[in-house]
Scaffold this motif. Structure first.
Motif, PDB file in Angstrom:
ATOM      1  N   LEU A 163      45.179  32.047  34.433  1.00  0.00           N
ATOM      2  CA  LEU A 163      44.178  33.293  34.426  1.00  0.00           C
ATOM      3  C   LEU A 163      42.834  33.866  33.618  1.00  0.00           C
ATOM      4  N   SER A 164      42.228  32.814  33.419  1.00  0.00           N
ATOM      5  CA  SER A 164      40.647  32.478  32.776  1.00  0.00           C
ATOM      6  C   SER A 164      39.704  32.366  34.280  1.00  0.00           C
ATOM      7  N   THR A 165      39.705  32.123  35.818  1.00  0.00           N
ATOM      8  CA  THR A 165      39.525  32.418  36.215  1.00  0.00           C
ATOM      9  C   THR A 165      39.784  34.440  36.710  1.00  0.00           C
ATOM     10  N   LEU A 166      40.902  34.624  36.717  1.00  0.00           N
ATOM     11  CA  LEU A 166      40.273  36.066  37.146  1.00  0.00           C
ATOM     12  C   LEU A 166      40.064  37.084  35.642  1.00  0.00           C
ATOM     13  N   GLY A 167      40.312  36.556  34.867  1.00  0.00           N
ATOM     14  CA  GLY A 167      40.608  37.331  33.050  1.00  0.00           C
ATOM     15  C   GLY A 167      38.731  38.045  33.214  1.00  0.00           C
ATOM     16  N   GLU A 168      37.523  37.520  33.016  1.00  0.00           N
ATOM     17  CA  GLU A 168      36.323  38.603  33.724  1.00  0.00           C
ATOM     18  C   GLU A 168      36.680  39.409  34.117  1.00  0.00           C
ATOM     19  N   GLY A 169      36.592  39.635  35.232  1.00  0.00           N
ATOM     20  CA  GLY A 169      37.338  40.792  36.466  1.00  0.00           C
ATOM     21  C   GLY A 169      38.081  41.208  35.616  1.00  0.00           C
ATOM     22  N   TYR A 170      39.629  41.198  35.305  1.00  0.00           N
ATOM     23  CA  TYR A 170      40.278  42.113  35.007  1.00  0.00           C
ATOM     24  C   TYR A 170      39.732  43.272  33.691  1.00  0.00           C
ATOM     25  N   GLY A 171      38.932  41.992  32.555  1.00  0.00           N
ATOM     26  CA  GLY A 171      38.076  43.226  31.287  1.00  0.00           C
ATOM     27  C   GLY A 171      37.138  43.969  32.089  1.00  0.00           C
ATOM     28  N   ALA A 172      37.019  43.081  33.153  1.00  0.00           N
ATOM     29  CA  ALA A 172      35.192  44.476  33.317  1.00  0.00           C
ATOM     30  C   ALA A 172      36.275  45.547  34.365  1.00  0.00           C
ATOM     31  N   ASP A 173      37.225  45.895  34.431  1.00  0.00           N
ATOM     32  CA  ASP A 173      37.805  46.804  35.165  1.00  0.00           C
ATOM     33  C   ASP A 173      38.887  47.321  33.958  1.00  0.00           C
ATOM     34  N   GLN A 174      38.956  46.743  32.230  1.00  0.00           N
ATOM     35  CA  GLN A 174      39.695  47.472  32.050  1.00  0.00           C
ATOM     36  C   GLN A 174      38.070  48.094  31.164  1.00  0.00           C
ATOM     37  N   LEU A 175      37.490  47.710  31.009  1.00  0.00           N
ATOM     38  CA  LEU A 175      36.286  48.477  30.028  1.00  0.00           C
ATOM     39  C   LEU A 175      35.606  50.129  31.323  1.00  0.00           C
ATOM     40  N   ALA A 176      35.672  50.103  32.402  1.00  0.00           N
ATOM     41  CA  ALA A 176      35.856  50.943  33.652  1.00  0.00           C
ATOM     42  C   ALA A 176      36.455  52.036  33.525  1.00  0.00           C
ATOM     43  N   GLN A 177      37.680  51.834  33.248  1.00  0.00           N
ATOM     44  CA  GLN A 177      39.004  52.286  33.186  1.00  0.00           C
ATOM     45  C   GLN A 177      38.767  53.034  31.883  1.00  0.00           C
ATOM     46  N   LEU A 178      38.181  52.424  30.560  1.00  0.00           N
ATOM     47  CA  LEU A 178      38.534  53.234  29.560  1.00  0.00           C
ATOM     48  C   LEU A 178      37.199  54.316  29.871  1.00  0.00           C
ATOM     49  N   MET A 179      36.263  54.226  30.296  1.00  0.00           N
ATOM     50  CA  MET A 179      34.960  55.044  30.549  1.00  0.00           C
ATOM     51  C   MET A 179      35.397  56.241  31.102  1.00  0.00           C
TER      52      MET A 179
END
Length: 348
Positions: A179-195
């Motif tokens: 899932l590494s090719t999608l991991g960065e997008g998932y991580g960015a979304d997780q940060l956005a949801q935290l904000m």
């Protein structure tokens, strides 16, 4: 199709989307937090007053991304995904909801791209020396490629969900999910949801080459990002866009590669052939509602090549910007949806 940690660092610095702010007299506090995750770097920029202590927010960000790594990293032997990959049975295995979200998006984009985006392509990526196994740089034989292809295919992966949770099942014991090719997008979304949970309404967050945004920057202007021109010059801007609350991700084929006997072999692997791509598309940028969507689409389009990628983008109404290498330099093409975000574009 998969990125190693080194590839993701290169993507952040050279391929990706650099933050561009337009100076204005009226400014507001801008808080920046940075760190490492998923073999790359993350960045959080917040415009306006913070609702809590900066150090505490940094701790929460690090903990959130650490949990994502514990779920989906193929570089951690004890991650949930690594345990699933080692499992040799075919019984459904419980997985976290976030991991299920990634796989659901991957399956949908995989179908839409005729499996060009395939999260089971790991055996081929490893065979060519671009995965966590880091094999010596040698050209695999056709027999090795054919053998690896027998262990690749989204059709071998089943995701099920009910009121009790989510499960992942494989019908090939040796199936390897990456899932590494999608991991960065998932991580960015997780940060956005935290904000969002913290009531922060003006932010730009990124993990590697995936960026998510909301609101305005420190000068009260829309967050603007630059798409790097695919050259050896680190800060050469090809185009700039105002995100308008959307997310963006770029995939490129021209930085992570090896050469042998005068031929260049890209880290982007075409699952349909088992070989690195050999077309002239060198960069694909996608703007979407979530960074996960953008991150998934840019990979699939990168595998397809310019003509097929543009056709798929038009069929699905995607905001896409493609850079193709030509004999005289580069050529660009974009969909009408992308043009709505475009603020400036350099000559290719």
């Amino acid at each position: 199709m998969s990125h190693s940690p080194l590839a993701r660092r290169v993507c952040l610095i050279l391929i990706s989307l650099a933050v561009c702010n337009t100076a204005m007299a009226d400014s507001r506090p801008l808080t920046s937090l940075e760190g490492k995750t998923m073999g790359t770097f993350y960045s959080v920029k917040i415009s306006g007053d913070l609702p809590e202590d900066k150090a505490h927010l940094q701790q929460e960000i690090d903990a959130l991304l650490e949990q994502a790594n514990n779920d989906i990293s193929t570089y951690r032997e004890d991650s949930i995904l690594s345990r699933f990959n080692r499992y040799q049975g075919n019984d459904p295995q419980p997985i976290p909801g976030g991991m299920a979200d990634i796989i659901l998006v991957a399956q949908r984009i995989g179908r839409a791209t005729d499996n060009a985006m395939d999260i089971t392509v790991g055996p081929l990526v490893n065979l060519w020396g671009f995965g966590p196994q880091k094999q010596p740089v040698t050209i695999p034989t056709q027999a090795q490629i054919d053998d690896a292809r027998q262990r690749v295919g989204l059709q071998h992966l089943t995701l099920t969900s009910n009121s009790k949770g989510e499960w992942l099942q494989k019908d090939l014991p040796s199936l390897y999910v990456d899932l590494s090719t999608l991991g960065e997008g998932y991580g960015a979304d997780q940060l956005a949801q935290l904000m969002t949970r913290k009531g922060i309404t003006n932010y730009l967050v990124s993990v590697g080459g995936a960026i998510s945004s909301r609101g305005v920057n420190g000068q009260g202007m829309p967050w603007r990002v630059a798409i790097q021109k695919p050259t050896d010059k680190e800060n050469t801007v090809q185009a700039a866009v105002d995100l308008q609350g959307y997310s963006i991700s770029t995939s490129g084929s021209y930085r992570n590669y090896f050469e042998q006997d005068g031929k260049r072999y890209s880290h982007v692997i075409d699952p349909s052939t088992g070989h690195p791509i050999n077309h002239t598309l060198v960069s694909a940028t996608v703007i979407a509602k979530t960074a996960l969507e953008a991150d998934g689409w840019d990979t699939g389009l990168m595998v397809l090549g310019t003509e097929k990628a543009l056709k798929v983008a038009e069929q699905h109404g995607l905001a896409v910007y493609l850079i193709t290498k030509t004999d005289s330099g580069f050529a660009t093409v974009m969909t009408p949806q992308f043009k709505a975000f475009l603020q400036q574009e350099a000559k290719p």
